[in-house]
Enzyme design. Sequence first.
Site, PDB file in Angstrom:
ATOM      1  N   GLU A   2       0.849  -1.199   0.000  1.00 22.25           N
ATOM      2  CA  GLU A   2       0.000   0.000   0.000  1.00 22.25           C
ATOM      3  C   GLU A   2       0.879   1.241   0.000  1.00 22.25           C
ATOM      4  OE1 GLU A   2      -3.069  -0.057  -1.155  1.00 22.25           O
ATOM      5  OE2 GLU A   2      -3.860  -1.229   0.504  1.00 22.25           O
ATOM      6  N   HIS A   3       0.527   2.205  -0.829  1.00 23.92           N
ATOM      7  CA  HIS A   3       1.273   3.462  -0.990  1.00 23.92           C
ATOM      8  C   HIS A   3       2.681   3.241  -1.545  1.00 23.92           C
ATOM      9  CE1 HIS A   3      -1.608   6.358   0.674  1.00 23.92           C
ATOM     10  NE2 HIS A   3      -2.043   5.311   1.360  1.00 23.92           N
ATOM     11  N   ASP A  37       3.086   2.333  -4.741  1.00 26.29           N
ATOM     12  CA  ASP A  37       3.083   2.544  -6.207  1.00 26.29           C
ATOM     13  C   ASP A  37       3.759   3.847  -6.618  1.00 26.29           C
ATOM     14  OD1 ASP A  37       0.908   4.051  -5.287  1.00 26.29           O
ATOM     15  OD2 ASP A  37      -0.474   3.401  -6.867  1.00 26.29           O
ATOM     16  N   SER A  85     -13.229   5.186  -8.787  1.00 22.99           N
ATOM     17  CA  SER A  85     -12.771   6.270  -9.661  1.00 22.99           C
ATOM     18  C   SER A  85     -11.906   5.738 -10.803  1.00 22.99           C
ATOM     19  CB  SER A  85     -12.045   7.349  -8.874  1.00 22.99           C
ATOM     20  OG  SER A  85     -11.140   6.780  -7.990  1.00 22.99           O
ATOM     21  N   GLU A 106      -5.647  11.776 -13.375  1.00 24.41           N
ATOM     22  CA  GLU A 106      -5.686  12.066 -11.922  1.00 24.41           C
ATOM     23  C   GLU A 106      -4.584  13.049 -11.551  1.00 24.41           C
ATOM     24  OE1 GLU A 106      -6.058   9.049  -9.019  1.00 24.41           O
ATOM     25  OE2 GLU A 106      -7.914   8.298  -9.899  1.00 24.41           O
ATOM     26  N   ASP A 114      -4.405   1.538  -9.134  1.00 23.18           N
ATOM     27  CA  ASP A 114      -5.842   1.344  -9.346  1.00 23.18           C
ATOM     28  C   ASP A 114      -6.169   1.139 -10.822  1.00 23.18           C
ATOM     29  OD1 ASP A 114      -5.759   2.013  -6.709  1.00 23.18           O
ATOM     30  OD2 ASP A 114      -6.643   3.990  -6.949  1.00 23.18           O
ATOM     31  N   TYR A 162      -3.457  12.312   1.188  1.00 22.97           N
ATOM     32  CA  TYR A 162      -2.736  11.477   0.232  1.00 22.97           C
ATOM     33  C   TYR A 162      -1.552  12.248  -0.360  1.00 22.97           C
ATOM     34  CZ  TYR A 162      -2.013   8.191  -3.593  1.00 22.97           C
ATOM     35  OH  TYR A 162      -1.458   7.290  -4.450  1.00 22.97           O
TER      36      TYR A 162
HETATM   37  C1  GLA Z   1      -5.088   5.060  -3.819  1.00 19.85           C
HETATM   38  C2  GLA Z   1      -4.291   5.510  -5.034  1.00 19.85           C
HETATM   39  C3  GLA Z   1      -3.318   4.416  -5.478  1.00 19.85           C
HETATM   40  C4  GLA Z   1      -2.478   3.897  -4.321  1.00 19.85           C
HETATM   41  C5  GLA Z   1      -3.357   3.572  -3.112  1.00 19.85           C
HETATM   42  C6  GLA Z   1      -2.550   3.234  -1.887  1.00 19.85           C
HETATM   43  O1  GLA Z   1      -5.943   4.007  -4.144  1.00 19.85           O
HETATM   44  O2  GLA Z   1      -5.132   5.857  -6.103  1.00 19.85           O
HETATM   45  O3  GLA Z   1      -2.501   4.900  -6.525  1.00 19.85           O
HETATM   46  O4  GLA Z   1      -1.459   4.798  -3.982  1.00 19.85           O
HETATM   47  O5  GLA Z   1      -4.212   4.657  -2.780  1.00 19.85           O
HETATM   48  O6  GLA Z   1      -1.827   2.072  -2.089  1.00 19.85           O
END
Ligand code: GLA
Length: 380
Positions: A29-30, A32, A123, A155, A167, A217
């Site tokens: 998570e986070h 990417d 989204s 985005e 995503d 974020y």
């Molecule tokens: C959101 C973002 C993704 C990713 C996640 C966390 O979904 O759109 O790009 O960073 O948070 O893993």
Amino acid sequence: MNIASELLKWKGKAEITVKAPGRINLIGEHTDYNLGFVLPAAIDKYIYFAFRKNNSSEEVNLKSLDFCDEYTALLSNIQKSEKTWANYMLGILSQMLNENCLISGFDCVIGGDIPIGSGLSSSAALECGFAFGINKLFGLHYDKMGIAKLGQASENNFLGIKSGILDQFSSVFGKQGHAMKLDCRSMDYEYIPIALKTHSFALINTNVKHSHLTSGYNDRANTCFESVAILNEKIGNIRSLRDVSIEQLNKNKNYLSVIQYKRSNFIINENLRLHSFVKAMENNNVTDMGQLLFETHIGLSQDYEVSCEESDLIVNLSKLEEPVVGARMMGGGFGGCVLLLCRNEGKKDALDRICLKYKTQTEINPEVYHVNLVEGVSLV
Ligand code: GLA
């Protein structure tokens, strides 16, 4: 959902219909936007689209069934609107026009069943399904990776969110029964079958979405980028946290603020956890998989600080349930779904108990989802 008949009632006969799935992310998570690894899968919750060209050179009519709302845009003047749902689509149009795509007027109806703001990427499904449909409708040149990158670029550039590719990649590249291990730097990916014998994943939606999602974020992303700049000065050849080892981080701890250190530490460890998780999954070692999920949650909550009381509560309640071997908040954070890995035997009762206690303590009704892993965006 018969999306084509909705378009017929509104404007006329659909030329194409599309469905784009949401996603889960098992771990990573986070990571990417820090150019590390992620392990997502597309799920059987979708946004559906029906498209038809109209006779105008530049009028785009959009209708959302879920929001009971319509929006008309002119291709010569695409701007952010006050309607959030439309902005995801306008971002794609703006990006396509920047890339000199030849598009004329069209009508599009959308509707779906991905709960919004739940961390399941409604989204990205909206962006990728819309881009995929336009690509087909006007015979444009985008391949699958091109569609995913369009979504991310829209985005980043139109909506001002510094998100990574997780995503959009998931919504486009999903494969039935499989997760995907993606290297967000090289964009190499590998399909990994999810064939657990005695256990399965479940989701509990906290049904809260805290409003600072975008600002929180972007703040996290900025902190990581600042750490990279500092560490690059000290170590050299550091382009993302992907390039930093725990030893290097600790050696240079004094140059970083407490927050920069904590967040970098989470990201570096999260990448390591992902590799351990994949190994555990290959060995069908659900105990290790579950433990890694709990560890990720602690990191997200205490170091990266993107959890919230409600997600923490679900994870803590799940620790009291023997059939639950692991749980963590999922997605960007600040609410949304918790991912749980559960033994099939006793799973339902355990989830019921967690939900009941959650409801008693928060007065919020949670929801449980059982999802199947599916193919990415396609025509229907
Ligand atoms: C959101 C973002 C993704 C990713 C996640 C966390 O979904 O759109 O790009 O960073 O948070 O893993």
